[in-house]
Design an enzyme around this catalytic site. Structure first.
Site, short mmCIF file in Angstrom:
data_model
loop_
_atom_site.label_atom_id
_atom_site.label_comp_id
_atom_site.label_asym_id
_atom_site.label_seq_id
_atom_site.Cartn_x
_atom_site.Cartn_y
_atom_site.Cartn_z
N TYR A 46 11.93 2.53 -0.93
CA TYR A 46 11.34 1.35 -1.32
C TYR A 46 10.29 1.00 -1.92
O TYR A 46 9.81 0.61 -2.57
CB TYR A 46 10.74 0.83 0.30
CG TYR A 46 10.33 0.05 -0.18
CD1 TYR A 46 10.30 -1.37 -0.29
CD2 TYR A 46 8.88 0.26 0.61
CE1 TYR A 46 9.19 -2.16 -0.05
CE2 TYR A 46 8.24 -0.81 0.79
CZ TYR A 46 8.31 -2.55 0.34
OH TYR A 46 7.57 -3.62 0.41
N LYS A 91 8.67 -0.12 -5.61
CA LYS A 91 7.74 -0.88 -5.55
C LYS A 91 6.59 -0.42 -6.98
O LYS A 91 6.22 -1.04 -7.44
CB LYS A 91 7.02 -1.56 -4.16
CG LYS A 91 7.89 -1.99 -3.46
CD LYS A 91 8.20 -3.47 -3.79
CE LYS A 91 6.94 -4.19 -3.78
NZ LYS A 91 7.54 -5.83 -4.02
N ASP A 135 0.97 -1.11 -0.34
CA ASP A 135 0.31 -0.10 -0.13
C ASP A 135 0.63 1.15 -0.21
O ASP A 135 0.28 2.07 0.02
CB ASP A 135 -0.59 0.31 1.00
CG ASP A 135 -0.26 0.15 2.20
OD1 ASP A 135 1.34 -0.07 2.57
OD2 ASP A 135 -1.20 0.16 3.43
N GLU A 136 2.53 1.03 0.28
CA GLU A 136 2.91 2.60 -0.14
C GLU A 136 3.14 3.18 -0.83
O GLU A 136 3.68 4.43 -1.35
CB GLU A 136 4.76 1.71 0.71
CG GLU A 136 4.37 1.17 2.12
CD GLU A 136 5.34 0.89 3.16
OE1 GLU A 136 6.43 2.39 2.99
OE2 GLU A 136 5.78 -0.26 4.23
P1 NAD Z 1 11.75 -9.97 3.32
O1 NAD Z 1 12.67 -9.17 3.03
O2 NAD Z 1 11.48 -10.55 4.66
O3 NAD Z 1 11.57 -10.86 2.58
C1 NAD Z 1 12.17 -10.49 1.08
C2 NAD Z 1 12.72 -11.95 0.27
O4 NAD Z 1 13.41 -11.94 -0.97
C3 NAD Z 1 13.90 -12.78 1.44
O5 NAD Z 1 14.07 -13.71 1.33
C4 NAD Z 1 15.24 -12.18 0.09
O6 NAD Z 1 16.25 -12.71 0.54
C5 NAD Z 1 14.65 -12.19 -0.96
N1 NAD Z 1 15.62 -11.09 -2.18
C6 NAD Z 1 15.71 -10.33 -1.35
N2 NAD Z 1 16.32 -9.75 -3.26
C7 NAD Z 1 16.47 -11.02 -4.04
C8 NAD Z 1 17.43 -11.22 -5.35
N3 NAD Z 1 17.25 -10.22 -5.92
N4 NAD Z 1 16.98 -12.44 -5.47
C9 NAD Z 1 16.01 -14.19 -5.03
N5 NAD Z 1 15.65 -13.46 -3.84
C10 NAD Z 1 16.03 -12.24 -2.98
O7 NAD Z 1 10.09 -9.24 2.77
P2 NAD Z 1 8.46 -9.59 3.24
O8 NAD Z 1 8.48 -8.21 4.68
O9 NAD Z 1 8.42 -11.01 3.23
O10 NAD Z 1 7.86 -9.04 2.05
C11 NAD Z 1 7.97 -10.05 0.59
C12 NAD Z 1 7.34 -9.11 -0.28
O11 NAD Z 1 5.85 -8.31 0.39
C13 NAD Z 1 8.19 -7.82 -0.65
O12 NAD Z 1 7.60 -7.72 -2.20
C14 NAD Z 1 7.65 -7.11 -0.37
O13 NAD Z 1 7.54 -4.98 -0.78
C15 NAD Z 1 5.58 -7.09 -0.27
N6 NAD Z 1 5.30 -6.75 1.23
C16 NAD Z 1 5.02 -6.65 1.99
C17 NAD Z 1 4.93 -6.03 3.52
C18 NAD Z 1 4.92 -6.52 5.07
O14 NAD Z 1 4.33 -5.59 5.63
N7 NAD Z 1 6.33 -6.90 4.99
C19 NAD Z 1 3.27 -5.74 3.30
C20 NAD Z 1 3.03 -5.43 1.98
C21 NAD Z 1 3.98 -6.15 0.93
P1 TYD Z 2 8.50 -0.97 9.47
O1 TYD Z 2 7.49 -1.76 10.45
O2 TYD Z 2 9.40 -0.59 9.23
O3 TYD Z 2 7.28 -1.08 8.27
P2 TYD Z 2 6.57 0.55 7.26
O4 TYD Z 2 7.98 1.51 7.47
O5 TYD Z 2 6.52 -0.04 5.78
O6 TYD Z 2 5.29 1.09 8.08
O7 TYD Z 2 7.19 0.54 10.87
C1 TYD Z 2 6.29 0.73 10.51
C2 TYD Z 2 5.96 1.51 11.30
O8 TYD Z 2 6.04 2.23 13.10
C3 TYD Z 2 6.86 2.86 10.92
O9 TYD Z 2 5.29 3.90 11.40
C4 TYD Z 2 7.99 3.29 11.36
C5 TYD Z 2 7.74 2.76 13.16
N1 TYD Z 2 8.80 1.90 13.26
C6 TYD Z 2 9.31 3.12 14.97
O10 TYD Z 2 8.75 3.93 15.34
N2 TYD Z 2 10.14 2.41 15.50
C7 TYD Z 2 10.92 2.04 14.57
O11 TYD Z 2 11.97 0.84 15.11
C8 TYD Z 2 10.46 0.86 13.26
C9 TYD Z 2 11.65 -0.41 12.99
C10 TYD Z 2 9.76 1.17 12.78
#
Ligand code: NAD
Ligand code: TYD
Length: 335
Positions: A149, A153, A123-124
């Site tokens: 980031y 995306k 959603d970012e």
């Molecule tokens: P993460 O950072 O935990 O995992 C990313 C994975 O991708 C890792 O295992 C890493 O080794 C692999 N990776 C990175 N670069 C690579 C490359 N060049 N080739 C092959 N593998 C590679 O991330 P996540 O939080 O699990 O997010 C997964 C997806 O979901 C991402 O696309 C992220 O943008 C999206 N997303 C995440 C969130 C969230 O809250 N975490 C929310 C919405 C969408």
């Molecule tokens: P984060 O988990 O990094 O996700 P995103 O920035 O992708 O939303 O952060 C969630 C929220 O928490 C964001 O507003 C930033 C804040 N935050 C802190 O206040 N302290 C921290 O140490 C971290 C990692 C995030």
């Protein structure tokens, strides 16, 4: 069905691989992951012996490898990305390489072999809402990314749609809100705060803690992707969220209370540059068209998450004390 899952050793990817193999035991998954700092084979321990799961260590930028793997499968579910906003501020180049160019490599192979492509996004990409606004992001919201980031995306989302329009690739995209749950790398809010508190450390709240995020338990996200892959309309985007808007102070106090800690465990630190104020997702489309909605309540999700980090101390202690331990030292300036 045979799937290529990219980034399946990361937080959401690993949860998805486990979810899918449990639900569809006859399906096969090729899991392509470069094992960057965020990828961890420990996340895949429960499917290690599963013959329908094949792990391939490799980079999505490796077009020869990607070509070979895409040829073998029916569907690509693309998670692999650099995912942490704070790291993107410090070192944006890796984000552009993996998130944009890596996606383009996968898209090229998907077009060549006419494979269905599901792209996991965030959603970012929509930017930031005001704290007192009532509107939420939906599938028609214009893109307005603010961090390296989210810009990377957004770029990958545009590429996916461009490949659909230009080459007729069968795609779907999901833009999801903040996830939390097991296997999340302890740099993000939930795992960092929970593990810091177990270690008797303080939790670093950025700025005034008023920023709002919409939180979704990771298993609900996996189910949303399942529903989109199986029933989603080709070419379309679905917004996915938890309908659980909370500001960071509320999250912090909830975690503190559940872990028996007080406000003296809070450390207010310098704000993140360009810190988006509010994300909020309107899930009407996926709810009305595909019948998906989150099942796990915020309370249950937080309890599960805290319990998981308590039960898996070795998992995160190895990370926090290992190769990347510098990340946890001296990174915050006190406010
Ligand atoms: P993460 O950072 O935990 O995992 C990313 C994975 O991708 C890792 O295992 C890493 O080794 C692999 N990776 C990175 N670069 C690579 C490359 N060049 N080739 C092959 N593998 C590679 O991330 P996540 O939080 O699990 O997010 C997964 C997806 O979901 C991402 O696309 C992220 O943008 C999206 N997303 C995440 C969130 C969230 O809250 N975490 C929310 C919405 C969408
Ligand atoms: P984060 O988990 O990094 O996700 P995103 O920035 O992708 O939303 O952060 C969630 C929220 O928490 C964001 O507003 C930033 C804040 N935050 C802190 O206040 N302290 C921290 O140490 C971290 C990692 C995030």
């Amino acid at each position: 069905m045979k799937l290529l899952v990219t980034g399946g050793a990361g937080f959401i990817g690993a949860n998805f691989v486990i979810y899918w193999l449990n639900k569809y035991p006859k399906d096969e998954i090729i899991n392509l992951d470069a094992l960057t700092y965020a990828g961890n084979l420990e996340n895949l321990k429960s499917v290690e012996e599963n013959k329908n799961h094949k792990f391939v260590k490799g980079d999505i930028l490796d077009s020869e490898l990607v070509d070979k793997l895409v040829k073998e499968v029916d569907l690509i579910v693309h998670f692999a990305a650099e995912s942490h906003v704070d790291r993107s501020i410090l070192e944006p180049a890796a984000f552009l390489k993996t998130n944009i160019l890596g996606t383009q490599v996968l898209l090229g192979a998907a077009v060549k072999y006419k494979k269905r492509f599901h792209h996991i996004s965030t959603d970012e990409v929509f930017g930031s809402l005001d704290l007192d606004e009532v509107i939420r992001f939906n599938e028609k919201t214009c893109y307005d990314p603010h961090s390296p980031y989210s810009a990377s995306k957004a770029s990958s989302d545009h590429l996916v749609r461009a490949y659909a329009d230009t080459y007729g690739l069968e795609i779907t995209i999901s833009n999801c809100s903040n996830n939390y749950g097991p296997f999340q790398f302890p740099e993000k809010l939930f795992p960092l705060f929970i593990t810091n508190l177990i270690e008797g450390k303080k939790v670093p709240v950025y700025g005034d803690g008023k920023n709002i995020r919409d939180w979704l338990y990771v298993e609900d996200h996996c189910e949303a992707i399942d529903v989109i892959v199986k029933k989603g309309k080709i070419g379309e985007t679905y917004c996915v969220g938890g309908e659980e808007e909370k500001n960071n102070m509320t999250i912090t106090k909830t975690i503190l209370k559940k872990m028996g800690k007080g406000d003296d465990s809070i450390e207010y630190v310098k704000d993140r540059p360009g810190h988006d104020l509010r994300y909020a997702i309107d899930i009407s489309r996926i709810k009305d068209e595909l019948g998906w909605e989150p099942k796990i309540s915020f309370e249950e999700g937080v309890d599960n998450t805290i319990a998981w980090y308590k039960e898996n101390e070795l998992w995160w202690k190895n990370i926090k004390s290992g190769e990347y331990k510098d990340y946890y030292e001296d990174q915050y300036e006190k406010r």
